[in-house]
Design a protein around this motif. Structure first.
Motif, PDB file in Angstrom:
ATOM      1  N   LYS A 178     -21.867 -56.443   2.504  1.00  0.00           N
ATOM      2  CA  LYS A 178     -20.227 -56.335   2.502  1.00  0.00           C
ATOM      3  C   LYS A 178     -19.833 -55.385   1.521  1.00  0.00           C
ATOM      4  O   LYS A 178     -18.870 -54.403   1.943  1.00  0.00           O
ATOM      5  CB  LYS A 178     -19.713 -57.716   2.209  1.00  0.00           C
ATOM      6  N   THR A 179     -20.373 -55.241   0.253  1.00  0.00           N
ATOM      7  CA  THR A 179     -19.828 -54.075  -0.744  1.00  0.00           C
ATOM      8  C   THR A 179     -20.281 -52.740   0.102  1.00  0.00           C
ATOM      9  O   THR A 179     -19.343 -51.795  -0.332  1.00  0.00           O
ATOM     10  CB  THR A 179     -20.790 -54.342  -2.000  1.00  0.00           C
ATOM     11  N   VAL A 180     -21.196 -52.488   0.793  1.00  0.00           N
ATOM     12  CA  VAL A 180     -21.609 -51.013   1.006  1.00  0.00           C
ATOM     13  C   VAL A 180     -20.473 -50.552   2.152  1.00  0.00           C
ATOM     14  O   VAL A 180     -20.138 -49.642   2.317  1.00  0.00           O
ATOM     15  CB  VAL A 180     -22.892 -51.232   1.603  1.00  0.00           C
ATOM     16  N   LYS A 181     -20.026 -51.686   3.072  1.00  0.00           N
ATOM     17  CA  LYS A 181     -19.063 -51.494   3.881  1.00  0.00           C
ATOM     18  C   LYS A 181     -17.888 -51.008   3.474  1.00  0.00           C
ATOM     19  O   LYS A 181     -17.160 -50.130   4.376  1.00  0.00           O
ATOM     20  CB  LYS A 181     -18.818 -52.785   4.899  1.00  0.00           C
ATOM     21  N   LYS A 182     -17.540 -51.257   2.335  1.00  0.00           N
ATOM     22  CA  LYS A 182     -16.419 -51.068   1.934  1.00  0.00           C
ATOM     23  C   LYS A 182     -16.321 -49.721   1.088  1.00  0.00           C
ATOM     24  O   LYS A 182     -15.417 -49.116   0.586  1.00  0.00           O
ATOM     25  CB  LYS A 182     -15.752 -51.819   0.778  1.00  0.00           C
ATOM     26  N   ILE A 183     -17.528 -48.902   0.753  1.00  0.00           N
ATOM     27  CA  ILE A 183     -17.728 -47.756   0.060  1.00  0.00           C
ATOM     28  C   ILE A 183     -17.353 -46.638   1.048  1.00  0.00           C
ATOM     29  O   ILE A 183     -17.793 -46.480   2.000  1.00  0.00           O
ATOM     30  CB  ILE A 183     -19.050 -47.817  -0.497  1.00  0.00           C
ATOM     31  N   GLY A 234     -28.007 -41.568  -2.083  1.00  0.00           N
ATOM     32  CA  GLY A 234     -27.422 -40.236  -2.003  1.00  0.00           C
ATOM     33  C   GLY A 234     -27.598 -39.548  -3.359  1.00  0.00           C
ATOM     34  O   GLY A 234     -27.951 -39.832  -4.526  1.00  0.00           O
ATOM     35  N   ASN A 235     -26.787 -38.227  -3.291  1.00  0.00           N
ATOM     36  CA  ASN A 235     -26.973 -37.361  -4.634  1.00  0.00           C
ATOM     37  C   ASN A 235     -25.432 -37.568  -5.311  1.00  0.00           C
ATOM     38  O   ASN A 235     -24.530 -37.726  -4.608  1.00  0.00           O
ATOM     39  CB  ASN A 235     -26.868 -35.830  -4.073  1.00  0.00           C
ATOM     40  N   TYR A 236     -25.643 -37.851  -6.523  1.00  0.00           N
ATOM     41  CA  TYR A 236     -24.374 -38.037  -7.410  1.00  0.00           C
ATOM     42  C   TYR A 236     -24.382 -37.164  -8.801  1.00  0.00           C
ATOM     43  O   TYR A 236     -25.394 -36.918  -9.369  1.00  0.00           O
ATOM     44  CB  TYR A 236     -24.219 -39.602  -7.768  1.00  0.00           C
ATOM     45  N   ILE A 237     -23.112 -36.952  -9.338  1.00  0.00           N
ATOM     46  CA  ILE A 237     -22.903 -36.609 -10.602  1.00  0.00           C
ATOM     47  C   ILE A 237     -22.323 -37.647 -11.217  1.00  0.00           C
ATOM     48  O   ILE A 237     -21.284 -38.288 -11.170  1.00  0.00           O
ATOM     49  CB  ILE A 237     -21.967 -35.359 -10.709  1.00  0.00           C
ATOM     50  N   PRO A 274     -18.272 -42.841   1.550  1.00  0.00           N
ATOM     51  CA  PRO A 274     -19.245 -41.970   0.763  1.00  0.00           C
ATOM     52  C   PRO A 274     -18.714 -40.656   0.316  1.00  0.00           C
ATOM     53  O   PRO A 274     -19.610 -39.868  -0.361  1.00  0.00           O
ATOM     54  CB  PRO A 274     -20.046 -41.854   2.152  1.00  0.00           C
ATOM     55  N   ASN A 275     -17.379 -40.398   0.615  1.00  0.00           N
ATOM     56  CA  ASN A 275     -17.165 -39.151   0.066  1.00  0.00           C
ATOM     57  C   ASN A 275     -16.094 -39.290  -1.159  1.00  0.00           C
ATOM     58  O   ASN A 275     -15.504 -38.585  -1.765  1.00  0.00           O
ATOM     59  CB  ASN A 275     -16.055 -38.509   1.133  1.00  0.00           C
ATOM     60  N   LYS A 276     -16.110 -40.415  -1.425  1.00  0.00           N
ATOM     61  CA  LYS A 276     -15.228 -40.871  -2.869  1.00  0.00           C
ATOM     62  C   LYS A 276     -16.083 -41.294  -3.911  1.00  0.00           C
ATOM     63  O   LYS A 276     -16.993 -42.069  -3.813  1.00  0.00           O
ATOM     64  CB  LYS A 276     -14.297 -41.859  -2.347  1.00  0.00           C
ATOM     65  N   PRO A 277     -15.739 -40.972  -5.205  1.00  0.00           N
ATOM     66  CA  PRO A 277     -16.303 -41.497  -6.182  1.00  0.00           C
ATOM     67  C   PRO A 277     -16.281 -42.894  -6.600  1.00  0.00           C
ATOM     68  O   PRO A 277     -15.542 -43.601  -6.080  1.00  0.00           O
ATOM     69  CB  PRO A 277     -15.556 -40.615  -7.735  1.00  0.00           C
TER      70      PRO A 277
END
Length: 217
Positions: free
Chosen positions: A9-14, A36-39, A16-19
């Protein structure tokens, strides 16, 4: 009919384009944050421990201090990280949130290239500084050796002059001692009369009146 595994469920709320922001704790990739790739960055001055463990591996693939007060490698203000499904993120001792900002593969490659270029430039400057320090040290030693050689030459010349003076004085003394006249007739015949005390050929025998001058009469 087969049942499909439900996506956490937590993933559904994320988005992918926001920090994504995390506090201290443990987080699982694909549950709390998308792969994915992150800073990863923080505004925490003191900093905290940032670690990432790959699934099935007890050794951290990333284990650094994330903060703003010190320079790398003691502390990093931000880190580029590629998160995979099943990775565990461990955050400890942070006073502020750690922010995970998504970046594309192209951006990650660009940042990696820039980081490598920066490391190479730092290494080049460090090597230049090392070579300069070695050159300055070699120059200092050469100057010291030249000064020591000049001082040794000066002392040698002084000693040579002193030895020459002593030799000449010795020769003069020997000359004075070796000259002998049996009487004043010989002195006058040699054209040496009168002879003062200290001059070659002087003797008390020839100085009858004892005034320090022989054959003066």
């Amino acid at each position: 009919m087969e049942k499909k595994d439900k996506e956490p469920k937590t993933v559904k709320k994320i988005d992918p384009n926001k920090p994504v922001m995390f506090k201290n704790g443990d987080y699982t990739v694909d549950e709390d944050i998308l792969p994915g790739n992150y800073i990863a960055s923080t505004k925490d001055k003191v900093g905290g421990n940032f670690a990432v463990y790959r699934k099935g591996n007890s050794n951290a693939i990333v284990n650094e201090i994330l903060g703003t007060d010190l320079e790398p490698p003691l502390m990093y203000n931000d880190l580029d990280i590629k998160l995979k499904k099943g990775d565990t993120i461990k955050l400890k001792s942070f006073e502020t949130n750690v922010v995970f900002t998504p970046i594309s593969d192209e951006e990650l490659k660009k940042r990696t290239a820039e980081e490598e270029a920066s490391k190479e430039e730092q290494a080049r400057k460090a090597e230049e500084a090392k070579q300069q320090a070695e050159a300055e040290e070699a120059k200092r030693k050469a100057e010291q050796e030249a000064q020591a050689a000049a001082e040794a030459k000066r002392k040698a010349e002084q000693q040579a002059a002193a030895d020459k003076a002593a030799q000449e004085a010795s020769q003069s003394t020997n000359t004075n001692t070796n000259v002998f006249y049996a009487n004043c007739s010989e002195v006058r015949a040699a054209g040496a009369a009168p002879i003062s005390q200290g001059q070659p050929g002087y003797s008390r025998k020839l100085d009858r009146d004892g005034d320090g001058i022989a054959c003066d009469q």
